[in-house]
Design a protein around this motif. Structure first.
Motif, PDB file in Angstrom:
ATOM      1  N   HIS A  52     -12.332   2.542   5.660  1.00  0.00           N
ATOM      2  CA  HIS A  52     -11.821   1.758   4.533  1.00  0.00           C
ATOM      3  C   HIS A  52     -10.301   1.762   4.479  1.00  0.00           C
ATOM      4  CE1 HIS A  52     -10.699   1.077   0.262  1.00  0.00           C
ATOM      5  NE2 HIS A  52     -11.716   0.230   0.270  1.00  0.00           N
ATOM      6  N   HIS A  53      -9.680   2.908   4.732  1.00  0.00           N
ATOM      7  CA  HIS A  53      -8.226   2.979   4.738  1.00  0.00           C
ATOM      8  C   HIS A  53      -7.763   4.183   5.540  1.00  0.00           C
ATOM      9  CE1 HIS A  53      -9.552   5.384   1.254  1.00  0.00           C
ATOM     10  NE2 HIS A  53      -8.439   6.103   1.405  1.00  0.00           N
ATOM     11  N   THR A  54      -6.581   4.067   6.102  1.00  0.00           N
ATOM     12  CA  THR A  54      -5.915   5.208   6.718  1.00  0.00           C
ATOM     13  C   THR A  54      -4.649   5.561   5.954  1.00  0.00           C
ATOM     14  OG1 THR A  54      -4.867   3.700   8.312  1.00  0.00           O
ATOM     15  CG2 THR A  54      -6.845   4.864   9.031  1.00  0.00           C
ATOM     16  N   LEU A  55      -4.293   4.728   4.981  1.00  0.00           N
ATOM     17  CA  LEU A  55      -3.137   4.976   4.132  1.00  0.00           C
ATOM     18  C   LEU A  55      -3.399   4.379   2.766  1.00  0.00           C
ATOM     19  CD1 LEU A  55      -0.057   5.876   3.936  1.00  0.00           C
ATOM     20  CD2 LEU A  55       0.474   3.481   4.462  1.00  0.00           C
ATOM     21  N   SER A  56      -3.069   5.122   1.723  1.00  0.00           N
ATOM     22  CA  SER A  56      -3.079   4.552   0.372  1.00  0.00           C
ATOM     23  C   SER A  56      -1.690   4.696  -0.226  1.00  0.00           C
ATOM     24  CB  SER A  56      -4.127   5.227  -0.517  1.00  0.00           C
ATOM     25  OG  SER A  56      -3.806   6.585  -0.764  1.00  0.00           O
ATOM     26  N   LEU A  57      -1.312   3.707  -1.033  1.00  0.00           N
ATOM     27  CA  LEU A  57      -0.013   3.691  -1.685  1.00  0.00           C
ATOM     28  C   LEU A  57      -0.206   3.678  -3.200  1.00  0.00           C
ATOM     29  CD1 LEU A  57       1.852   0.987   0.463  1.00  0.00           C
ATOM     30  CD2 LEU A  57       2.018   3.476   0.675  1.00  0.00           C
ATOM     31  N   THR A  58       0.372   4.662  -3.867  1.00  0.00           N
ATOM     32  CA  THR A  58       0.270   4.790  -5.312  1.00  0.00           C
ATOM     33  C   THR A  58       1.661   4.938  -5.898  1.00  0.00           C
ATOM     34  OG1 THR A  58      -1.834   5.976  -5.048  1.00  0.00           O
ATOM     35  CG2 THR A  58      -0.764   6.116  -7.198  1.00  0.00           C
ATOM     36  N   ALA A  59       1.934   4.280  -7.022  1.00  0.00           N
ATOM     37  CA  ALA A  59       3.234   4.391  -7.674  1.00  0.00           C
ATOM     38  C   ALA A  59       3.372   5.753  -8.345  1.00  0.00           C
ATOM     39  CB  ALA A  59       3.411   3.275  -8.704  1.00  0.00           C
ATOM     40  N   GLY A  60       4.572   6.334  -8.236  1.00  0.00           N
ATOM     41  CA  GLY A  60       4.851   7.612  -8.877  1.00  0.00           C
ATOM     42  C   GLY A  60       6.333   7.769  -9.143  1.00  0.00           C
ATOM     43  N   ASP A  61       6.718   8.894  -9.696  1.00  0.00           N
ATOM     44  CA  ASP A  61       8.123   9.102 -10.039  1.00  0.00           C
ATOM     45  C   ASP A  61       8.961   9.582  -8.865  1.00  0.00           C
ATOM     46  OD1 ASP A  61       7.054  11.627  -9.828  1.00  0.00           O
ATOM     47  OD2 ASP A  61       7.836  12.366 -11.735  1.00  0.00           O
ATOM     48  N   ARG A  62       8.307   9.942  -7.747  1.00  0.00           N
ATOM     49  CA  ARG A  62       9.001  10.397  -6.547  1.00  0.00           C
ATOM     50  C   ARG A  62       8.092  10.194  -5.339  1.00  0.00           C
ATOM     51  NH1 ARG A  62       7.042  15.627  -5.261  1.00  0.00           N
ATOM     52  NH2 ARG A  62       5.608  16.402  -6.890  1.00  0.00           N
ATOM     53  N   GLY A  63       8.653  10.328  -4.154  1.00  0.00           N
ATOM     54  CA  GLY A  63       7.844  10.192  -2.954  1.00  0.00           C
ATOM     55  C   GLY A  63       7.243  11.519  -2.535  1.00  0.00           C
TER      56      GLY A  63
END
Length: 317
Positions: A52-63
């Protein structure tokens, strides 16, 4: 009793303070395909990835990296690892099916270095929509649809201020990783190790960064291209998009052709990777590189990955 086994690297969950910029970078420049967007989280994979995925991107206050995930060989291995880890004193948290989109029940836990790992088996393998689907029945998406266009997710490299030998021992004894190559300094300490559960030279690498602010740092994640020419093409694409990089070059360890670039949204370093070799020998003896050989082990030729900036971890993991 059959011991549980890890089959492969699954995915990395990346949190970014600039979701729009990270999505642009991974989707349009690197060339990953978006499988799904749900609750503001984007799930991506390369054109040759099946899960389904090898990377997910989620918004946050820092990396930072929320977790690094691994798929087991059998469904029962998830429970098996939970039991073994708890018996060894590692705290295990269960993640119920669907809590992470596209994935079944899983466990999460921390290494002694506090890097967060996830282990799962059940996962969706959605087919690409008709417009993006490859005519090849053994390939998910059309290749070269956009950007640098890597084939698949390859490996992760974690950095720690802890004793690298301790983390290597943990990965081997608790999770079944085999040491393939390592760097050992004159004081007898290992400062880097490359380990795998597959025939790859490394599914994971561990490197020493004594001055790191925390013991759980990421050096890079890596996507694999078919050949060196693909890496040269990627270099052109990155420059056309105004993005600087280190490389191309060739590692001594792994013999791989490489290029390193930072995601401008999160600060996560990405290695575009090709070549290397496979380990098919059941009695493989780990290759030792000495302190004097460390430089050529990192950089056989090309832009040096031993320079001060390149040696820094990028974000916490």
């Amino acid at each position: 009793m059959t011991l549980p086994e890890i089959a492969k690297l699954g995915h990395v969950a990346l949190v970014t303070p600039d979701l729009e910029k990270s999505l642009w970078f991974f989707r349009d420049v690197i060339g990953l395909e978006v499988t799904e967007e749900k609750d503001g989280i984007y799930y991506l994979r390369a054109w040759g990835d099946f899960e389904h995925h090898t990377l997910s991107l989620t918004a946050g206050d820092r990396g930072y990296i929320d977790h690094i995930a691994w798929r087991t060989k059998r469904p029962e291995d998830v429970e098996g690892f939970a039991q073994l880890l708890e018996k060894a004193g590692t705290e295990v948290r269960w993640i119920e099916a669907g809590e992470e989109t596209g994935q079944g029940r899983a466990i999460r836990f921390k290494l002694p270095s506090q890097h967060s790992f996830e282990i799962y088996y059940d996962v969706e393998k959605p087919k690409a929509d008709e417009k993006r689907r490859s005519v090849l029945k053994n390939q998910t998406y059309k290749s070269w649809a956009r950007g640098c266009s890597p084939r698949r997710f390859d490996h992760v490299n974690i950095a720690t201020s802890m004793d690298v030998g301790e983390i290597i021992d943990y990965l081997g004894s608790q999770l079944g990783f085999k040491l393939r190559e390592y760097v050992k300094y004159n004081n007898g300490k290992k400062v880097a190790g490359w380990m795998s559960v597959t025939p790859l030279v490394h599914d994971i690498a561990v490197i020493s960064r004594p001055q790191a602010e925390t013991p759980n740092q990421l050096h890079h994640i890596s996507y694999w291209h078919d050949n060196a020419q693909d890496i040269l093409r990627a270099a052109d694409i990155l420059k056309e998009n105004g993005i600087n990089f280190i490389g191309p070059g060739k590692h001594g360890v792994s013999q791989a052709f490489y290029l390193y670039v930072l995601d401008p949204g999160s600060g996560c370093r990405v290695e575009l990777f090709s070549g290397s070799y496979l380990i098919l020998e059941p009695d493989w003896e780990p290759v030792e590189w000495t302190e004097a050989e460390h430089s050529i082990g990192n950089t056989y030729w090309g832009d040096s990955v031993m320079d001060k900036e390149m040696n820094k971890p990028t974000i916490e993991a």
